[in-house]
Write a protein that holds these residues in place. Sequence first.
Motif, mmCIF file in Angstrom:
data_model
loop_
_atom_site.group_PDB
_atom_site.id
_atom_site.type_symbol
_atom_site.label_atom_id
_atom_site.label_comp_id
_atom_site.label_asym_id
_atom_site.label_seq_id
_atom_site.Cartn_x
_atom_site.Cartn_y
_atom_site.Cartn_z
ATOM 1 N N ASN A 19 6.709 7.463 13.972
ATOM 2 C CA ASN A 19 7.173 8.056 12.727
ATOM 3 C C ASN A 19 5.970 8.555 11.915
ATOM 4 O O ASN A 19 5.083 7.779 11.584
ATOM 5 N N PRO A 20 5.922 9.841 11.588
ATOM 6 C CA PRO A 20 4.792 10.353 10.816
ATOM 7 C C PRO A 20 4.711 9.731 9.420
ATOM 8 O O PRO A 20 3.632 9.686 8.828
ATOM 9 N N ALA A 21 5.802 9.184 8.921
ATOM 10 C CA ALA A 21 5.795 8.550 7.603
ATOM 11 C C ALA A 21 5.010 7.243 7.596
ATOM 12 O O ALA A 21 4.719 6.706 6.529
ATOM 13 N N ARG A 22 4.634 6.738 8.772
ATOM 14 C CA ARG A 22 3.853 5.497 8.816
ATOM 15 C C ARG A 22 2.536 5.656 8.082
ATOM 16 O O ARG A 22 1.990 4.689 7.560
ATOM 17 N N LYS A 23 2.031 6.881 8.007
ATOM 18 C CA LYS A 23 0.769 7.136 7.311
ATOM 19 C C LYS A 23 0.893 6.904 5.806
ATOM 20 O O LYS A 23 -0.103 6.813 5.108
ATOM 21 N N LEU A 24 2.120 6.802 5.305
ATOM 22 C CA LEU A 24 2.354 6.559 3.887
ATOM 23 C C LEU A 24 2.300 5.077 3.533
ATOM 24 O O LEU A 24 2.303 4.718 2.363
ATOM 25 N N ILE A 25 2.252 4.210 4.554
ATOM 26 C CA ILE A 25 2.163 2.772 4.308
ATOM 27 C C ILE A 25 0.742 2.465 3.855
ATOM 28 O O ILE A 25 -0.230 2.833 4.520
ATOM 29 N N THR A 26 0.627 1.806 2.713
ATOM 30 C CA THR A 26 -0.684 1.437 2.187
ATOM 31 C C THR A 26 -0.685 -0.049 1.872
ATOM 32 O O THR A 26 0.362 -0.686 1.811
ATOM 33 N N GLY A 27 -1.857 -0.590 1.671
ATOM 34 C CA GLY A 27 -1.969 -1.983 1.277
ATOM 35 C C GLY A 27 -2.940 -2.741 2.159
ATOM 36 O O GLY A 27 -3.620 -2.173 3.004
ATOM 37 N N VAL A 28 -2.976 -4.026 1.922
ATOM 38 C CA VAL A 28 -3.926 -4.901 2.609
ATOM 39 C C VAL A 28 -3.171 -5.802 3.572
ATOM 40 O O VAL A 28 -2.148 -6.389 3.228
ATOM 41 N N ILE A 29 -3.677 -5.882 4.784
ATOM 42 C CA ILE A 29 -3.159 -6.817 5.774
ATOM 43 C C ILE A 29 -4.370 -7.473 6.437
ATOM 44 O O ILE A 29 -5.310 -6.784 6.821
ATOM 45 N N CYS A 30 -4.380 -8.774 6.472
ATOM 46 C CA CYS A 30 -5.506 -9.542 7.032
ATOM 47 C C CYS A 30 -6.818 -9.170 6.336
ATOM 48 O O CYS A 30 -7.875 -9.096 6.967
ATOM 49 N N GLY A 31 -6.749 -8.887 5.044
ATOM 50 C CA GLY A 31 -7.949 -8.599 4.259
ATOM 51 C C GLY A 31 -8.507 -7.203 4.422
ATOM 52 O O GLY A 31 -9.588 -6.904 3.922
ATOM 53 N N VAL A 32 -7.794 -6.325 5.109
ATOM 54 C CA VAL A 32 -8.283 -4.962 5.351
ATOM 55 C C VAL A 32 -7.227 -3.973 4.870
ATOM 56 O O VAL A 32 -6.041 -4.142 5.137
#
Length: 67
Positions: A19-32
Amino acid sequence: MKYVWYDFETFFQQAPQLNPARKLITGVICGVRVEEITENPMQDIRYLDKLIDELAKGKALEKILRA
């Protein structure tokens, strides 16, 4: 029933379409921050991690994808 095991890189390479919309996911996971990861397979894995974490918290998919 026979199970076929894949590593994540193979899974994402063989996915019919991401899904090209995955690039819209932002935030921190595992400190990155997921949007700052430069390695494509790792970034796709972290997008999936973030998506699952947010869905497990009860967030709507529209909110996660910033739609």
